[in-house]
Enzyme design. Structure first.
Site, mmCIF file in Angstrom:
data_model
loop_
_atom_site.group_PDB
_atom_site.id
_atom_site.type_symbol
_atom_site.label_atom_id
_atom_site.label_comp_id
_atom_site.label_asym_id
_atom_site.label_seq_id
_atom_site.Cartn_x
_atom_site.Cartn_y
_atom_site.Cartn_z
ATOM 1 N N GLN A 14 2.400 21.832 18.364
ATOM 2 C CA GLN A 14 2.162 22.393 19.694
ATOM 3 C C GLN A 14 3.299 23.329 20.110
ATOM 4 O OE1 GLN A 14 -0.704 21.684 20.953
ATOM 5 N NE2 GLN A 14 -0.580 22.783 22.891
ATOM 6 N N ILE A 15 4.537 22.951 19.821
ATOM 7 C CA ILE A 15 5.693 23.783 20.167
ATOM 8 C C ILE A 15 5.659 25.102 19.398
ATOM 9 C CG2 ILE A 15 8.217 23.943 19.937
ATOM 10 C CD1 ILE A 15 8.264 20.892 20.615
ATOM 11 N N ARG A 57 12.276 31.454 19.450
ATOM 12 C CA ARG A 57 11.043 32.028 19.990
ATOM 13 C C ARG A 57 11.219 32.365 21.471
ATOM 14 N NH1 ARG A 57 6.226 34.717 19.295
ATOM 15 N NH2 ARG A 57 4.519 33.750 20.469
ATOM 16 N N GLU A 100 0.662 1.073 2.764
ATOM 17 C CA GLU A 100 1.348 -0.224 2.805
ATOM 18 C C GLU A 100 1.002 -1.024 4.049
ATOM 19 O OE1 GLU A 100 5.313 -0.619 1.302
ATOM 20 O OE2 GLU A 100 5.212 1.307 0.271
ATOM 21 N N LEU A 145 -2.072 -2.847 -6.005
ATOM 22 C CA LEU A 145 -2.704 -3.953 -5.285
ATOM 23 C C LEU A 145 -4.115 -3.562 -4.839
ATOM 24 C CD1 LEU A 145 -2.485 -6.793 -3.928
ATOM 25 C CD2 LEU A 145 -1.561 -5.621 -1.907
ATOM 26 N N THR A 146 -4.240 -2.378 -4.239
ATOM 27 C CA THR A 146 -5.493 -1.929 -3.649
ATOM 28 C C THR A 146 -6.547 -1.586 -4.696
ATOM 29 O OG1 THR A 146 -4.298 -1.047 -1.750
ATOM 30 C CG2 THR A 146 -6.504 -0.203 -2.106
ATOM 31 N N GLU A 147 -7.814 -1.859 -4.356
ATOM 32 C CA GLU A 147 -8.948 -1.466 -5.184
ATOM 33 C C GLU A 147 -9.956 -0.707 -4.329
ATOM 34 O OE1 GLU A 147 -10.520 -4.874 -7.218
ATOM 35 O OE2 GLU A 147 -8.589 -5.384 -8.133
ATOM 36 N N GLY A 173 -9.298 -2.678 0.517
ATOM 37 C CA GLY A 173 -8.132 -2.023 1.080
ATOM 38 C C GLY A 173 -7.262 -3.056 1.777
ATOM 39 N N SER A 174 -7.559 -3.298 3.042
ATOM 40 C CA SER A 174 -6.812 -4.307 3.792
ATOM 41 C C SER A 174 -7.134 -5.720 3.304
ATOM 42 C CB SER A 174 -7.125 -4.185 5.293
ATOM 43 O OG SER A 174 -6.719 -2.925 5.788
#
Length: 379
Positions: A336-337, A268, A363, A125-127, A131-132
């Site tokens: 981060q963890i 850890r 999508e 679909l996209t070119e 885009g949108s």
């Protein structure tokens, strides 16, 4: 809404999980690094029915519904987002479009090959400049007798190089006219039809993304899906279902990030105890788990409506929007963890982080989802 998960769903989930542990987990970082699209693994999934989850058994599909489909996509993405994305695009876009809008002859010709993995499907679909704003597409199809001549290009196409058949939406009328576009199925090897270079992406690197090019590409009128001028309307309906796919994909990535975070936080140690014992880490895990469950419920709500054959535009947009944003937040917290190790490729956190972002773009961006939701509630 009846979210009672059948025994069938749990059996499928376990089967997919076992397959992923054996066939995907040992290789997913190698595929990511080299941007290798593992067609051989896709073929194996076809043999298991994972490439025709929603296709009726008469066309050699699994004949399941959207609860099973959500389970398949999310379970694969829990290990590797790239493979989850390829399975989702193959099932809901290319295969789904033919299944929903093809004639009996077209379905009998193409669905068995797609459902079994003999063929890999693509959807365009996209070119480059649209885009949108899909209605502004420049790729055209002009009728010449019993043939159509297509010229132009598409980009960001999953399986743009390896796909054996592509469903593309092209302009047959005036630019910007929602009834000026038509859908066609084009088989690989058709003169004037080719794939472009593979995109070098941030994440989802093992899922092949490339352009499609049409240079006086002639296809028979029999390859048209539906009627002239229905292409855009068809595409919007396909994307309603496709957004459930991306929501499931996002949930899988988020669950994978949570799984890895829980495991690491128990292993850890800092200041003489596992970091999972620290409230700061526990709260992160709690937020991740809560948002993931909320996203899953929204996705199951959309899946339930789809199973019932009811309109799903608002619910699928809500599910896709929320789940994709949750996925990014969960993956960010995972990095981060893991701390410094989360920033290295020795641990899975960074891959979940890179893969998750696509869910907020593909999508329909998060911004487009909000437009859809707002439009629906203001009707």
């Amino acid at each position: 809404m009846d979210f009672n998960q059948s025994e069938n769903v749990e059996m499928i989930r376990q089967m997919v999980a076992d397959f992923c542990e054996k066939e995907i987990r040992p290789h997913f970082m190698e595929w990511d690094e080299s941007q290798h699209f593992p067609i051989e693994t896709m073929k194996k999934m076809g043999e298991l029915g994972l490439l025709g989850v929603l296709v009726p058994t008469e066309y050699k599909g699994a004949g399941f519904g959207y609860f099973e489909y959500v389970a398949v996509v999310s379970e694969i993405a829990r290990v590797c987002g790239s493979i989850g994305l390829s399975v989702a695009a193959h099932n809901s876009l290319c295969t789904g479009h033919i299944m929903q809008f093809g004639t009996e002859e077209q379905k009998a010709k193409w669905l068995p090959k797609l459902a079994t993995g003999e063929w890999i499907g693509a959807w365009g679909l996209t070119e480059t400049g649209t885009g949108s704003d899909a209605g502004g597409m420049n790729t055209t199809a002009v009728r010449d007798g019993d043939e159509w001549v297509i010229n132009g290009s598409k980009n960001w196409i999953t399986h743009g190089i390896s796909g054996d058949i592509a469903v593309v939406i092209v302009r047959t009328g005036e630019k910007g006219d929602s009834h000026g576009m038509t859908a066609f199925a084009i088989e690989k090897g058709t003169p004037g039809f080719s794939g472009g270079k593979k995109e070098n992406k941030l994440g989802m690197r093992a899922s092949e993304t490339a352009g499609l090019f049409f240079d006086n590409c002639r296809i028979p009128h029999a390859n048209m899906l539906g009627q002239v001028g229905e292409g855009f309307i068809q595409a919007m309906k396909i994307l309603d279902g496709g957004r459930i796919s991306i929501a499931a994909l996002a949930i899988g990535i988020a669950k994978g990030a949570l799984d890895a975070s829980v495991k690491y936080s128990k292993e850890r140690e800092q200041f003489g105890r596992p970091i999972s014992k620290f409230q700061a880490i526990g709260f992160k895990l709690a937020d991740m788990a809560t948002e993931i469950e909320a996203a899953e419920l929204l996705t199951l709500q959309a899946a339930d409506l789809k199973n019932r054959g009811e309109k799903v535009t608002k619910q699928s947009a809500i599910a896709k929007y929320y789940a994709s944003e949750v996925s990014v937040r969960a993956a960010t917290e995972a990095v981060q963890i893991f701390g410094g190790y989360g920033y290295t490729k020795d641990y899975p956190a960074e891959k979940f982080y890179r893969d998750s972002k696509l869910c907020t773009i593909g999508e329909g961006t998060s911004e487009i989802q909000k437009l859809v939701i707002a439009r629906e509630i203001l009707k």
